[in-house]
Write a protein that holds these residues in place. Structure first.
Motif, PDB file in Angstrom:
ATOM      1  N   VAL A   1     -30.775  99.922 118.551  1.00 55.79           N
ATOM      2  CA  VAL A   1     -31.681 100.433 118.145  1.00 55.79           C
ATOM      3  C   VAL A   1     -31.063 101.847 118.674  1.00 55.79           C
ATOM      4  N   ASN A   2     -30.235 102.129 118.669  1.00 58.75           N
ATOM      5  CA  ASN A   2     -29.255 103.877 119.297  1.00 58.75           C
ATOM      6  C   ASN A   2     -29.276 104.656 117.587  1.00 58.75           C
ATOM      7  N   TYR A   3     -29.043 103.324 116.455  1.00 61.42           N
ATOM      8  CA  TYR A   3     -29.507 103.866 115.340  1.00 61.42           C
ATOM      9  C   TYR A   3     -30.420 104.571 114.911  1.00 61.42           C
ATOM     10  N   TRP A   4     -31.452 104.469 115.608  1.00 60.56           N
ATOM     11  CA  TRP A   4     -32.705 105.481 115.654  1.00 60.56           C
ATOM     12  C   TRP A   4     -33.091 105.830 116.442  1.00 60.56           C
ATOM     13  N   PHE A   5     -32.659 106.018 117.450  1.00 55.83           N
ATOM     14  CA  PHE A   5     -32.960 106.706 119.303  1.00 55.83           C
ATOM     15  C   PHE A   5     -31.450 106.687 119.754  1.00 55.83           C
TER      16      PHE A   5
END
Length: 461
Positions: free
Chosen positions: A119-123
């Motif tokens: 998820v941290n890849y996008w956010f």
């Protein structure tokens, strides 16, 4: 119109259809390791990895046939650990149940950490612990509402993984047969045999890949845990177990062979996802984002299955304890929808330790130690399952006209030997040695605890 569901004697509901169980079986077969970790295994062994996957695939197929045979005889059980309890004794059964449940809890923490990473890849600005808590609560709620909703979630999670793998295989085959030129050379099936050697980086690297492949298949037994809540368990167990090897051949061996046909195996490295590389070479600019989405759903699928499985295991442990205390009654409480609510909630609350660890980094070492030990415990659990199956064969429960393990006299000791080999190899591989030794310590400590308890009870008798 929904098919009619039936209720078990313990209040759980048989609401999972064949469609659900087949997809759960596929989900248990395909993990995030295929999408991200396959680069590591290929770089270590080259095309020989296909042989390792085939060997381990046959081993797991045989184990599933042993589990399937026992479930076919008694399809009312919620977990294969019940058979260990029945045929190897309550002490070993309880040890196995708690060990397996702990391995699931710590395994789920690892999946939670992976989810936050994806998820941290996008956010990138959202704290990891917030992402972990949100996903954990959402998946816990899915498991608490109804087994059928869990089945639906797994169906769609699995569908995403299947589409990604099929897309890779089709894309790779087109590139290989049309000899598409890439910056790494021409795509061709000949890349599988170019510079081929069985031990490209030595025999140790080859044999060290066996545990890596073992852990890629870990969780394949989850499908058996759905049988207690499936509508036609005997029909389902035959179909789901018999197709295990076929799925492995297509989804693992097929995908890895295509990857090496597109990318020369000498150019594959551990730090890049081969899936991303193949799609990028095919001219798909969003390859990294697409595969990130696929592995996110794969990790969510794994966590969803773990909550379901761990909840049923804790329920079975509490039920087998024959205790009438408040805790036991809470853990064995089944809702009107047929869900062991207390066991799922308690399991989910303990999984929250994961987000706490992501905040308090000082306990990382202990987490690594315990999670390594519990992961390696799965080898011991599988071994005990095979020994329980041998005892089943000698018992009056044995169903001669049932769903029998093929070539039992030869395949049963062969499967046991394979698991012993895997555990022994963990002890000599530096990265796995601490976890394996910790698993041995856990077994010894449990045995000492049981011995002390029995000695104390005799002394006061």
């Amino acid at each position: 119109m929904h098919e009619k569901t039936t209720k078990n004697a313990d209040g759980t509901v048989r609401s999972l259809s064949n469609r659900h169980v087949q997809m759960i079986a596929i989900s248990g077969t395909i993990g995030t390791g295929l999408f991200l970790g396959s680069g590591s295994t290929i770089s270590e062994t080259g095309p020989s990895i296909l042989l390792i996957y085939l060997i381990m695939g046959i081993v797991f197929f045989l184990m599933m046939r042993a589990i399937g045979e026992m479930f076919y005889t008694d399809p009312n059980q919620h977990t294969f650990v019940t058979f260990i309890n029945r045929y190897l004794g309550h002490t070993i059964g309880t040890f196995t149940g708690w060990s397996y449940w702990l391995s699931l809890v710590f395994g789920s923490m690892a999946e939670l950490t992976a989810i936050a990473t994806y998820v941290n890849y996008w956010f990138p600005n959202i704290p990891a612990w917030i992402i972990e808590v949100v996903f954990l609560v959402a998946l816990m709620m899915i498991n608490l509402i109804a087994a059928r909703l869990f089945g639906e979630a797994e169906f769609w999670f699995s569908m995403i993984k299947i589409i990604a793998i099929v897309a890779l295989i089709v894309t790779g085959l087109i590139m290989a047969f049309t000899h598409v030129r890439t910056p790494l050379g021409h795509a061709s099936l000949a890349n599988l045999t170019n510079h081929f050697t069985l031990f490209p980086h030595g025999s140790f690297s080859f044999f060290a890949a066996f545990p890596m492949v073992f852990f890629a298949f870990q969780g394949i037994e989850f499908v058996s845990i759905t049988l207690g809540e499936s509508k036609n368990p005997r029909q389902v167990v035959k179909k789901s177990v018999n197709e295990t090897l076929f799925r492995i051949m297509i989804f693992y061996i097929g995908a890895l062979a295509v990857i090496m046909a597109v990318i020369p195996w000498t150019s594959i490295t551990a730090d890049k996802s081969p899936f991303v590389q193949v799609f990028a070479l095919a001219g798909l600019p969003a390859a990294a984002a697409i595969i990130n989405f696929v592995v996110l759903t794969s990790a969510a699928s794994a966590l969803n299955s773990i909550i379901f499985s761990a909840g049923r295991h804790l329920y079975q442990l509490a039920d087998d304890s024959n205790s009438d205390g408040v805790i036991s009654r809470s853990l064995t409480h089944v809702s009107k929808n047929g869900i062991p609510v207390g066991s799922i909630v308690v399991t989910s609350v303990l999984i929250l330790i994961g987000p706490m660890i992501s905040v308090a980094h000082s306990v990382d070492f202990m987490f690594t130690l315990v999670s390594g030990a519990t992961s390696d415990m799965s080898v011991i659990v599988y071994l005990l399952t095979m020994f329980a199956h041998r005892k089943y064969r000698q018992s009056s429960d044995f169903l001669d006209q049932g769903f029998k393990m093929p070539g039992y006299a030869f395949t049963s000791p062969l499967t046991i030997a394979a698991f012993i080999f895997i555990f022994a190899s963990l002890l000599i591989i530096p990265a796995d040695a601490i976890g394996a030794i910790s698993a041995v310590v856990w077994v010894v400590a449990y045995a000492i605890g049981v011995a002390v308890k029995r000695f104390t009870s005799r002394s006061y008798a």
